[in-house]
Design a protein around this motif. Sequence first.
Motif, PDB file in Angstrom:
ATOM      1  N   UNK A 172       0.830  -1.209   0.000  1.00 32.39           N
ATOM      2  CA  UNK A 172       0.000   0.000   0.000  1.00 32.39           C
ATOM      3  C   UNK A 172       0.863   1.258   0.000  1.00 32.39           C
ATOM      4  N   UNK A 173       1.971   1.234   0.749  1.00 35.70           N
ATOM      5  CA  UNK A 173       2.870   2.399   0.750  1.00 35.70           C
ATOM      6  C   UNK A 173       3.440   2.605  -0.662  1.00 35.70           C
ATOM      7  N   UNK A 174       3.892   1.525  -1.274  1.00 42.57           N
ATOM      8  CA  UNK A 174       4.459   1.650  -2.627  1.00 42.57           C
ATOM      9  C   UNK A 174       3.406   2.086  -3.638  1.00 42.57           C
ATOM     10  N   UNK A 177       0.839   4.031  -3.072  1.00 46.53           N
ATOM     11  CA  UNK A 177       0.616   5.473  -2.892  1.00 46.53           C
ATOM     12  C   UNK A 177       1.782   6.270  -3.461  1.00 46.53           C
ATOM     13  N   UNK A 178       3.001   5.806  -3.190  1.00 49.75           N
ATOM     14  CA  UNK A 178       4.175   6.515  -3.720  1.00 49.75           C
ATOM     15  C   UNK A 178       4.133   6.547  -5.244  1.00 49.75           C
ATOM     16  N   UNK A 179       3.786   5.404  -5.851  1.00 46.27           N
ATOM     17  CA  UNK A 179       3.798   5.335  -7.316  1.00 46.27           C
ATOM     18  C   UNK A 179       2.682   6.183  -7.904  1.00 46.27           C
ATOM     19  N   UNK A 183       1.741   8.950  -6.597  1.00 47.76           N
ATOM     20  CA  UNK A 183       2.242  10.319  -6.451  1.00 47.76           C
ATOM     21  C   UNK A 183       3.269  10.683  -7.506  1.00 47.76           C
ATOM     22  N   UNK A 184       3.927   9.670  -8.070  1.00 47.02           N
ATOM     23  CA  UNK A 184       4.924   9.932  -9.121  1.00 47.02           C
ATOM     24  C   UNK A 184       4.262  10.219 -10.463  1.00 47.02           C
ATOM     25  N   UNK A 185       2.936   9.936 -10.514  1.00 44.30           N
ATOM     26  CA  UNK A 185       2.123  10.250 -11.704  1.00 44.30           C
ATOM     27  C   UNK A 185       2.716   9.646 -12.982  1.00 44.30           C
ATOM     28  N   UNK A 213       6.084   7.503 -13.447  1.00 43.44           N
ATOM     29  CA  UNK A 213       6.318   6.242 -12.739  1.00 43.44           C
ATOM     30  C   UNK A 213       6.842   5.132 -13.658  1.00 43.44           C
ATOM     31  N   UNK A 238      14.132   5.651 -15.221  1.00 39.25           N
ATOM     32  CA  UNK A 238      14.262   5.755 -13.758  1.00 39.25           C
ATOM     33  C   UNK A 238      15.130   4.654 -13.148  1.00 39.25           C
ATOM     34  N   UNK A 239      14.830   3.374 -13.408  1.00 32.97           N
ATOM     35  CA  UNK A 239      15.683   2.329 -12.798  1.00 32.97           C
ATOM     36  C   UNK A 239      17.146   2.475 -13.214  1.00 32.97           C
ATOM     37  N   UNK A 261      18.698   5.281 -13.939  1.00 27.32           N
ATOM     38  CA  UNK A 261      19.287   6.414 -13.227  1.00 27.32           C
ATOM     39  C   UNK A 261      19.680   6.022 -11.799  1.00 27.32           C
ATOM     40  N   UNK A 262      18.825   5.231 -11.155  1.00 27.26           N
ATOM     41  CA  UNK A 262      19.096   4.817  -9.772  1.00 27.26           C
ATOM     42  C   UNK A 262      20.287   3.853  -9.737  1.00 27.26           C
TER      43      UNK A 262
END
Lengths: 233, 479
Positions: A7-9, A11-13, A15-17, A20, A25-26, A28-29
């Motif tokens: 659920x946390x992930x 919500x975070x995803x 929020x990244x709109x 995501x 992204x992967x 860059x990380x």
Amino acid sequence: MSSSRDRIFATLRAGLKHTVDDPARPAAVAERIASHPRNLLPQRAQLPHAEQVALFTAKVEALTVTVDSVAGVADVPGRIADYLARHNLPSRLRVAPDPLLQSLPWSERPMLQIDYGGGRSQDLVSVTPAFAAIAETGTLMLQSSSTTPTTLHFVPDHHIVVLKESQVTGTLEEAFQRLRDKLAKSDKDWVENWPRTVNFVTGPSRTADIEGVPVLGAHGPRRLHIVLIADGA
Amino acid sequence: MSMEVTAQNFEANAAKALRDPNLRKAMGIISGPMASRRVETARELPEFEALRDEGVKIKNHVLQHIDLYLEKFEQQLTARGGKLHWCRTPREARETVLALCRSRDAKIVTKGKSMVTEEIGLNDFLLEHGITPVETDLGEYIIQLAHEPPSHIIGPALHKTREQIADLFEEHHPDYELNGKKAGTRSTEPQVLVTEARSVLRDTYFRADVGITGANFLIAETGATVIVTNEGNGDLTQSLPKMHIAVSSIEKVIPTLEDLSTILRVLARSATGQEMSCYTTLSCGPKRAEDIDGPEEFHVVLVDNGRSEMLGTALQPLLRCIRCGACMNNCPVYHSVGGHAYGWVYPGPIGAALDPHMIGLETARHLPNASTFCGKCEEVCPMRIPLPDIMRHWRELAHEQQITPPLQRWGIEAWAFAAKHPWLYRLGARVAIAALKLLGKDKGRIASLPLASGWTDGRDFPAPQSADTFMSQYKKRSH
């Protein structure tokens, strides 16, 4: 019901709109972790080594740390005995079972009682090595290992650190890189050998929790003393 | 059952605080030495402003990839033998910590300073379940004895005078005797009081079954948690017991050791005006098999408590916060009313911006108004969080949602209507000036004014010197 983690992930995803699912992204990380680039480094410690040692000494002394410079390892037990005498301390030392410290000529000072191991409530004075020292801020870097128990850095009233000038670096970044290099020497990736604890120690324990008045010796060592061994020794 | 909320009573809390002489003295320490130490150490580092920009860049990068960095952190922590517990709510976090303590049959747990454990109301919960939490940070220890919440995020007991602390120690340490201080004798010297707390807590570190700390940072690269402290209590707390629990929150993740190095350069300078705090400790997994000391178990309890919902909203910049306290050290409102008036865990400008999200705008509606909009908080924030903008966002929302009292809303709407109709505005101004001039008579000041007692109770209101409006005076002069 989905787990809290899910659920946390979620919500975070959300929020990244639209970003995501960006395939960059992967990458860059992964790249940032793999190359761990340095950010802006202050000029202050970008100095020749001898000046870094001088800066380190000035920085720690400003924090009430005492520094005793010696020509070689043979001088260390005598200087530590002097320190104990100066502060009217019993001649018992709790010492990290580190190869350098174990090789010191302690027997030339038969009055000293040397005891190897971790910190206990009755220990008044500890002697430990350090992994590195950082000139920029007068900071010691110490790590836990089979020969360097962390409790020695915090339990005793007096913490004596035996440091070689060659261990002094300019910045935190350089000290971290030294640790990576050292840990990578074995067959595993450096990160797999990362120690349980890395301590950065900048001066003795202090607090300003009572009316903002600075007081030394809150819960950790009241005094920090460095025996600094000259290069080439 | 998190920490008791009194934010809804901000006005009454503030009025009470303004009459408290002890608080006046304490606030002088924060607005004076604490604020000026920051300026001095920042001045000694020419790159300080550029490093703030670097810090902001790091945090913004993390927020664009926070899911991936948290996954990386979890993977590394697990590979080093630690265990991560994801908790959406304060309740879930409290129960996770309790279950961990029970797995060790814990009676006593030592605690390093952690604002997230305040946020989740951990201490009261553990006590109710038969476990004694002992705060070991001196400031936290003092307020635990006083049964009070922290009033400042890095100096939790700064509202207490040395006399009040001496009283507490006399009451709670009746048998204490050391270094020439006989049982029952009283000292108000900070050095003596610090020594007393040190000796009283010493034995507890060794007796504790579990040590609980917070974490200022989580490093994705290595899976380590980081604490930044001065007293050494956090390190004793986490290295002596068999179990170490670090309670932290999801926005604390950063990519690498290099990023940690950069942010540390601005953290201590902004917080206490030190170049580095005395102790910065990276903890990674439990003790290794060959290690001489360290905990056998290492758990990270990672709390969300609404943070994930802030991503992608106007509140996102708040996730950059590194909890240094510079915004409160430099806030004229905080200096006047202190931390307790805000009525929840996070006081000062950061609280005014964050608390409405965490405890609800209805409850925290006064906090975004507790600002003069002087902009000092944003100016000193190492992470350049636009705190006034976020407070303005809450004010607008409170107005839209009709949380603001009706009289205030109607007043603002009436003013807005007039401001959009210049002839009406000028007429109103002319009438008001004439009325004020009449009230001020010959004295040039007004001792009491209807609807403005909040001003006139404390000081006179100046009466206008001319009966003309600004516009009519301006027109006369331009001829």
